[in-house]
Design a protein around this motif. Structure first.
Motif, PDB file in Angstrom:
ATOM      1  N   GLY A 180       0.870  -1.211   0.004  1.00  0.00           N
ATOM      2  CA  GLY A 180      -0.110   0.013  -0.073  1.00  0.00           C
ATOM      3  C   GLY A 180       0.729   1.399   0.048  1.00  0.00           C
ATOM      4  N   VAL A 181       2.089   1.107  -0.322  1.00  0.00           N
ATOM      5  CA  VAL A 181       2.839   2.314  -0.328  1.00  0.00           C
ATOM      6  C   VAL A 181       3.184   2.879  -1.885  1.00  0.00           C
ATOM      7  CG1 VAL A 181       4.176   1.862   1.718  1.00  0.00           C
ATOM      8  CG2 VAL A 181       5.203   0.872  -0.380  1.00  0.00           C
ATOM      9  N   LEU A 182       2.680   2.143  -2.982  1.00  0.00           N
ATOM     10  CA  LEU A 182       2.834   2.666  -4.155  1.00  0.00           C
ATOM     11  C   LEU A 182       1.445   3.815  -4.141  1.00  0.00           C
ATOM     12  CD1 LEU A 182       4.510   2.807  -6.883  1.00  0.00           C
ATOM     13  CD2 LEU A 182       2.789   0.955  -7.699  1.00  0.00           C
ATOM     14  N   ARG A 183       1.611   4.771  -4.941  1.00  0.00           N
ATOM     15  CA  ARG A 183       0.437   5.527  -5.331  1.00  0.00           C
ATOM     16  C   ARG A 183      -0.639   4.592  -6.091  1.00  0.00           C
ATOM     17  NH1 ARG A 183       2.267  10.267  -8.417  1.00  0.00           N
ATOM     18  NH2 ARG A 183      -0.066  10.009  -9.015  1.00  0.00           N
ATOM     19  N   GLU A 184      -1.711   4.816  -5.955  1.00  0.00           N
ATOM     20  CA  GLU A 184      -2.732   4.365  -6.520  1.00  0.00           C
ATOM     21  C   GLU A 184      -3.003   4.546  -8.224  1.00  0.00           C
ATOM     22  OE1 GLU A 184      -7.366   3.347  -5.704  1.00  0.00           O
ATOM     23  OE2 GLU A 184      -6.316   3.446  -3.678  1.00  0.00           O
ATOM     24  N   GLY A 185      -3.186   3.787  -8.961  1.00  0.00           N
ATOM     25  CA  GLY A 185      -3.305   4.040 -10.274  1.00  0.00           C
ATOM     26  C   GLY A 185      -2.117   3.984 -11.294  1.00  0.00           C
ATOM     27  N   ILE A 186      -0.923   3.735 -10.508  1.00  0.00           N
ATOM     28  CA  ILE A 186       0.357   3.524 -11.348  1.00  0.00           C
ATOM     29  C   ILE A 186       0.820   1.929 -11.789  1.00  0.00           C
ATOM     30  CG2 ILE A 186       2.851   4.166 -10.843  1.00  0.00           C
ATOM     31  CD1 ILE A 186       2.111   6.433  -9.376  1.00  0.00           C
ATOM     32  N   SER A 187       0.838   1.874 -12.905  1.00  0.00           N
ATOM     33  CA  SER A 187       1.179   0.512 -13.257  1.00  0.00           C
ATOM     34  C   SER A 187       2.590   0.283 -13.026  1.00  0.00           C
ATOM     35  CB  SER A 187       0.888   0.338 -14.803  1.00  0.00           C
ATOM     36  OG  SER A 187       1.547   0.865 -15.556  1.00  0.00           O
ATOM     37  N   THR A 188       2.845  -1.085 -13.043  1.00  0.00           N
ATOM     38  CA  THR A 188       4.361  -1.432 -12.797  1.00  0.00           C
ATOM     39  C   THR A 188       5.063  -0.711 -13.991  1.00  0.00           C
ATOM     40  OG1 THR A 188       3.764  -3.349 -11.773  1.00  0.00           O
ATOM     41  CG2 THR A 188       5.932  -3.364 -12.554  1.00  0.00           C
ATOM     42  N   GLU A 189       4.624  -0.996 -15.289  1.00  0.00           N
ATOM     43  CA  GLU A 189       5.168  -0.410 -16.423  1.00  0.00           C
ATOM     44  C   GLU A 189       5.388   1.171 -16.443  1.00  0.00           C
ATOM     45  OE1 GLU A 189       2.734  -2.589 -16.317  1.00  0.00           O
ATOM     46  OE2 GLU A 189       3.675  -4.375 -17.300  1.00  0.00           O
ATOM     47  N   TRP A 190       4.546   1.996 -16.043  1.00  0.00           N
ATOM     48  CA  TRP A 190       4.489   3.249 -15.820  1.00  0.00           C
ATOM     49  C   TRP A 190       5.561   3.767 -14.766  1.00  0.00           C
ATOM     50  CZ3 TRP A 190       3.986   7.178 -18.789  1.00  0.00           C
ATOM     51  CH2 TRP A 190       3.796   8.654 -18.302  1.00  0.00           C
ATOM     52  N   ALA A 191       5.572   2.969 -13.622  1.00  0.00           N
ATOM     53  CA  ALA A 191       6.469   3.489 -12.740  1.00  0.00           C
ATOM     54  C   ALA A 191       7.993   3.010 -13.127  1.00  0.00           C
ATOM     55  CB  ALA A 191       6.389   2.584 -11.500  1.00  0.00           C
ATOM     56  N   VAL A 192       8.163   2.001 -13.885  1.00  0.00           N
ATOM     57  CA  VAL A 192       9.342   1.698 -14.600  1.00  0.00           C
ATOM     58  C   VAL A 192       9.930   2.823 -15.455  1.00  0.00           C
ATOM     59  CG1 VAL A 192      10.787   0.132 -15.961  1.00  0.00           C
ATOM     60  CG2 VAL A 192       9.465  -0.670 -13.863  1.00  0.00           C
ATOM     61  N   GLU A 193       8.946   3.318 -16.319  1.00  0.00           N
ATOM     62  CA  GLU A 193       9.214   4.217 -17.243  1.00  0.00           C
ATOM     63  C   GLU A 193       9.684   5.641 -16.576  1.00  0.00           C
ATOM     64  OE1 GLU A 193       7.278   6.575 -21.155  1.00  0.00           O
ATOM     65  OE2 GLU A 193       6.362   4.736 -20.476  1.00  0.00           O
ATOM     66  N   TRP A 194       9.000   5.917 -15.535  1.00  0.00           N
ATOM     67  CA  TRP A 194       9.179   6.949 -14.930  1.00  0.00           C
ATOM     68  C   TRP A 194      10.551   6.945 -14.067  1.00  0.00           C
ATOM     69  CZ3 TRP A 194       8.289  11.834 -15.134  1.00  0.00           C
ATOM     70  CH2 TRP A 194       8.540  12.643 -14.059  1.00  0.00           C
ATOM     71  N   ILE A 195      10.790   5.920 -13.572  1.00  0.00           N
ATOM     72  CA  ILE A 195      12.423   5.615 -12.949  1.00  0.00           C
ATOM     73  C   ILE A 195      13.308   5.838 -14.118  1.00  0.00           C
ATOM     74  CG2 ILE A 195      13.977   4.249 -11.699  1.00  0.00           C
ATOM     75  CD1 ILE A 195      11.408   3.086 -10.263  1.00  0.00           C
TER      76      ILE A 195
END
Length: 191
Positions: free
Chosen positions: A143-158
């Motif tokens: 529950g620490v990852l913001r809601e609505g963020i996909s794994t793919e989107w998080a990796v792209e942002w990183i």
């Protein structure tokens, strides 16, 4: 080494090009140098990689894959997603900067390579996805990852933050950590 019966492979070209780049540097390594290293014609090299840019992208992908394999064990030791985002990013950035070929490719980047740094390639996205997905999935479950963020989107942002950070050679570790805490953490964490 290559012939119609036994054609050269992308891996052989990447290995030969990397060897040449260690010897001559990225900027001075030509497709002719790579061909000579393999004992084939330049045209044979161009059958495998259309352009030098395509070859540089393949080398970047290959070296990123090697770095990710080295980083995987360290990533498994982080106690929290926050720690992973900061310290995993620091390890990743340091590893990339300590790779002389990747560093030279980045420093000698033309506009197309700058786009590669941000857009990446399917291979680079998969390498980063393989490295970061377990941490992101765990953060989602906790529950620490913001809601609505996909794994793919998080990796792209990183990946985008890392690309930007690699351009900041004026940042020391302390300043880089501060930037990651102020910029990366709030974009992905719930708190």
């Amino acid at each position: 080494m290559g012939s119609n019966k036994n054609p050269i492979t992308p891996s052989q070209v990447i290995a030969a090009a990397t060897k040449c780049m260690y010897r001559f540097g990225v900027a001075k390594t030509s497709m002719i140098d790579v061909a000579k290293e393999l004992g084939v014609s330049r045209q044979t090299i161009h059958r495998v990689f259309d352009t030098r840019g395509d070859l540089l992208t393949a080398i970047s992908d290959d070296r990123s894959d090697l770095l990710a394999k080295k980083l995987a064990d360290a990533f498994a030791t982080f106690d929290s997603f926050e720690e992973a985002l900061i310290e995993g990013s620091m390890l990743s950035l340091r590893a990339a900067k300590n790779d002389p070929i990747l560093l030279q490719i980045q420093e000698r980047a033309d506009h197309a390579q700058d786009k590669f740094m941000f857009r990446g390639s399917p291979k680079l996205q998969q390498v980063m996805l393989d490295l970061w997905a377990p941490l992101i999935d765990n953060a989602r479950a906790e529950g620490v990852l913001r809601e609505g963020i996909s794994t793919e989107w998080a990796v792209e942002w990183i990946r985008n933050v890392h690309a930007m950070a690699t351009m900041r050679d004026d940042y020391n570790d302390e300043r880089m950590r501060k930037m990651l805490k102020d910029f990366l953490l709030p974009s992905l964490l719930t708190r």
